[in-house]
Design a protein around this motif. Sequence first.
Motif, short mmCIF file in Angstrom:
data_model
loop_
_atom_site.label_atom_id
_atom_site.label_comp_id
_atom_site.label_asym_id
_atom_site.label_seq_id
_atom_site.Cartn_x
_atom_site.Cartn_y
_atom_site.Cartn_z
N SER B 67 26.51 45.02 76.31
CA SER B 67 25.21 45.51 75.86
C SER B 67 24.17 44.97 76.83
O SER B 67 23.81 43.79 76.76
N GLY B 68 23.70 45.82 77.73
CA GLY B 68 22.77 45.37 78.75
C GLY B 68 23.39 44.32 79.63
O GLY B 68 24.42 44.57 80.26
N THR B 69 22.78 43.14 79.66
CA THR B 69 23.32 42.05 80.47
C THR B 69 24.17 41.07 79.67
O THR B 69 24.51 40.00 80.16
N GLU B 70 24.49 41.43 78.44
CA GLU B 70 25.32 40.59 77.57
C GLU B 70 26.71 41.20 77.45
O GLU B 70 26.85 42.38 77.11
N PHE B 71 27.71 40.39 77.69
CA PHE B 71 29.09 40.83 77.63
C PHE B 71 29.85 39.93 76.64
O PHE B 71 29.57 38.74 76.55
N THR B 72 30.80 40.53 75.95
CA THR B 72 31.53 39.80 74.93
C THR B 72 33.03 40.03 75.07
O THR B 72 33.47 41.17 75.29
N LEU B 73 33.78 38.96 74.95
CA LEU B 73 35.24 39.04 74.85
C LEU B 73 35.59 38.62 73.43
O LEU B 73 35.21 37.54 72.98
N THR B 74 36.30 39.49 72.74
CA THR B 74 36.73 39.21 71.37
C THR B 74 38.24 39.10 71.33
O THR B 74 38.94 39.96 71.89
N ILE B 75 38.71 38.06 70.70
CA ILE B 75 40.15 37.87 70.52
C ILE B 75 40.41 37.88 69.02
O ILE B 75 40.01 36.95 68.30
N ASN B 76 41.03 38.92 68.55
CA ASN B 76 41.33 39.05 67.14
C ASN B 76 42.65 38.36 66.80
O ASN B 76 43.57 38.33 67.63
N SER B 77 42.72 37.83 65.60
CA SER B 77 43.94 37.20 65.10
C SER B 77 44.56 36.30 66.18
O SER B 77 45.65 36.55 66.69
#
Lengths: 120, 106
Positions: B67-77
């Motif tokens: 989102s714009g200059t924000e990046f996210t890594l999500t690790i589920n379970s």
Amino acid sequence: EVQVVQSGAEVKRPGESLKISCKGSGYSFTTHWIGWVRQRPGKGLEWMGIYYPGDSETKYSPSFQGQVTFSGDTSINTAYLQWSSLRASDTATYFCARLGPTGSPDYFADWGQGSLLIVS
Amino acid sequence: EIVMTQSPATLSVSPGETATLSCRASQGLGSNLAWYQQKPGQAPRLLIYGAVTRAAGIPARFSGSASGTEFTLTINSLQPEDFAVYYCQQYFNWWTFGQGTKVELK
């Protein structure tokens, strides 16, 4: 299967020279950039620069410009990272990686196992 | 030089929970961002490129978003083998890595 295999650990004295290697297999060596990354003990990843075996083009991070030299030998699918005069501060693990996608220097797709250098 | 700032520095998570890692760029990158996983004594491994595309062989529990200059890594379970250090890297203007987020066992 793509493989990137680096040369082994080295222990050197300050002022000595060194060339470490990075051999690619399982892909077209001349159409993929090779990147080099330094990791000092207990620290994060630092981008050093990239090398294109197809025409020997190089791009150096300003932090490493003049400190190291990239080269390669397409006859044996091998890239090199070279120092002419080592310093204790060069002690680190050095990684090479094949960049993707083909012909474009973007992400570091496949990594070598790392070459530990100790300068003491 | 584009500066990449990761947060938090350390994330304590229990197996089975979700881990959310953040990476902020000092300027716009488009989608020119990658995520890597590094375990002790090992080389980094590419997880995500193009901000959202999983690399070959990466489990679906890993996902990237932007989102714009924000990046996210999500690790589920979260699985036991996911405890590691994670780095973001921009390749929009040369290359720079974030300082890393360590995901540790809570």
